[in-house]
Motif scaffolding. Structure first.
Motif, PDB file in Angstrom:
ATOM      1  N   ASP A 246       0.820  -1.218   0.000  1.00 48.66           N
ATOM      2  CA  ASP A 246       0.000   0.000   0.000  1.00 48.66           C
ATOM      3  C   ASP A 246       0.853   1.266   0.000  1.00 48.66           C
ATOM      4  N   THR A 247       2.116   1.148   0.411  1.00 48.41           N
ATOM      5  CA  THR A 247       2.965   2.337   0.556  1.00 48.41           C
ATOM      6  C   THR A 247       3.823   2.610  -0.672  1.00 48.41           C
ATOM      7  N   LYS A 248       3.666   1.825  -1.725  1.00 48.71           N
ATOM      8  CA  LYS A 248       4.516   1.974  -2.910  1.00 48.71           C
ATOM      9  C   LYS A 248       3.722   2.544  -4.082  1.00 48.71           C
ATOM     10  N   VAL A 272      -0.190  -8.429  -5.463  1.00 49.54           N
ATOM     11  CA  VAL A 272      -0.739  -8.337  -6.814  1.00 49.54           C
ATOM     12  C   VAL A 272      -2.168  -7.785  -6.761  1.00 49.54           C
ATOM     13  N   LEU A 273      -2.923  -8.189  -5.746  1.00 46.76           N
ATOM     14  CA  LEU A 273      -4.301  -7.704  -5.597  1.00 46.76           C
ATOM     15  C   LEU A 273      -4.327  -6.187  -5.407  1.00 46.76           C
ATOM     16  N   VAL A 274      -3.396  -5.656  -4.614  1.00 51.27           N
ATOM     17  CA  VAL A 274      -3.308  -4.203  -4.418  1.00 51.27           C
ATOM     18  C   VAL A 274      -3.079  -3.506  -5.757  1.00 51.27           C
ATOM     19  N   SER A 335      -7.285 -16.319  -8.138  1.00 46.10           N
ATOM     20  CA  SER A 335      -6.568 -15.376  -8.985  1.00 46.10           C
ATOM     21  C   SER A 335      -6.891 -13.926  -8.612  1.00 46.10           C
ATOM     22  N   PRO A 336      -5.877 -13.103  -8.281  1.00 47.53           N
ATOM     23  CA  PRO A 336      -6.134 -11.686  -7.971  1.00 47.53           C
ATOM     24  C   PRO A 336      -6.772 -10.942  -9.146  1.00 47.53           C
TER      25      PRO A 336
END
Length: 360
Positions: A246-248, A272-274, A335-336
């Motif tokens: 979340d921080t990237k 990957v979901l993010v 699967s994300p």
């Protein structure tokens, strides 16, 4: 070239969206503050840190709810237009329904770009302070990292394992480090009862160190009570923070996912979901815009209240589907990509159905 109708609808679109945004975010801050004021006082959080936290809170939560706020704002002002028979007048003048939709799509494009820029570049920076404050004051005593049974593949040749990790003391227990040669044969294996990062010297300290080296089918054993040494991994490789993705920003996240995939990280689906969710939110702005227009452009007996009730119901169902498939992707190997596509696909089909119905 924007016509009079385009400018009129687009102006109301953006003003209503901004109004809902400015209304809901302060309400969210007040609700959060009322719930957590006790912890803020008990943990003696400095006022400056609290102010910065709620600034970050506004960005993080606001970005997450932007499509939903957009959805409600469109239903609100379009229902008012329908109640005032403005839409009937527009369509009766010879304007097609598709032409009527054009300013809404222009508005959705503006909001989608805003969501994209915030999600990819602005909110990740805000997430750092937001999550650090959460764990420092609201989740005190709870670790923001995976702390047990940590396995990590550093590259194609090196693997490490610790049975538990203490992030406060930066110490891992039952440490194992394995190195394999080009033929995938074990070259050497290091074990220690614990490994500790000494920041001031930038070294690792191993207790009850044992190194077993295999050469020409012969095993050589080296033991030491304590050994200070260097490794080609950072202490965060033992247990990265749970919210690290979340921080990237967009580019950092892509590089991070590639590195974690090479390492064989067990929780790669979470990262990957993010990434996929950040791409899906701008698309959701278009889908929810179409649904909102299709529902609220028809004058109903119950008026605006019926449309708002329907809109809030759809919003909750959308969030429910998003959470369900997100949890499946994080915890069951689902699967994300499908976890992100399925909710948008379902609501995309609903948008087309409602749009065809509204046109008739």
């Amino acid at each position: 070239m924007l016509g009079v109708i385009d400018k009129y609808i687009l102006k109301r679109y953006l003003l209503s969206f901004s109004g809902i945004l400015l209304l809901f975010i302060p309400i969210g801050i007040m609700v959060s503050l009322a719930e957590k004021i006790g912890k803020i006082i008990d943990n003696e959080a400095p006022l400056a840190e609290v102010i910065v936290f709620y600034g970050n809170f506004s960005l993080v939560i606001g970005n997450l709810l932007l499509p939903i706020m957009l959805f409600i704002s469109i239903i609100y002002f379009t229902s008012r237009m329908a109640s005032n028979t403005e839409i009937v007048a527009i369509l009766s003048s010879g304007v097609s329904y598709w032409r009527f939709l054009r300013p809404y799509m222009i508005g959705a494009t503006i909001v989608a770009i805003l969501i994209f820029m915030m999600g990819m570049f602005i909110v990740p920076h805000a997430s750092i302070g937001f999550n650090e404050f959460e764990y420092k004051y609201f989740k005190k005593g709870r670790s923001d990292r995976q702390t047990t049974n940590i396995f990590n593949q550093l590259n194609e040749s090196d693997y490490l394992y610790v049975s538990s990790f203490d992030p406060e003391r930066q110490r891992g227990y039952n440490f194992t480090y394995e190195h394999f040669d080009d033929k995938k044969q074990l070259s050497y294996k290091i074990t220690a009862s614990n490994i500790r990062w000494i920041e001031k010297d930038s070294i690792y300290s191993l207790t009850n160190y044992t190194k077993r080296t295999v050469k020409d089918e012969t095993e050589y054993v080296q033991k030491k009570r304590r050994l200070d040494t260097l490794f080609a991994f950072e202490i965060d490789d033992l247990a990265p923070v749970s919210y690290v993705a979340d921080t990237k920003n967009l580019f950092e996240l892509n590089e991070f996912i590639d590195s974690q995939r090479r390492k064989g990280a067990a929780n790669i689906n979470t990262y990957v979901l993010v990434k996929y969710k950040r791409w899906a939110l701008p698309i959701a702005a278009f889908i929810l815009t179409i649904i909102a227009v299709a529902v609220s452009s028809v004058k109903r007996r119950g008026g605006m209240g019926v449309n708002l009730a329907f809109g809030i119901g759809v919003a909750f169902i959308y969030i429910f589907f998003d959470r369900i498939f997100g949890t499946l992707a994080e915890q069951s190997g689902f699967s994300p990509l499908l976890a992100v596509i399925i909710p948008n696909l379902l609501f995309g089909v609903l948008a087309i159905f409602l749009l065809q119905k509204a046109k008739r």
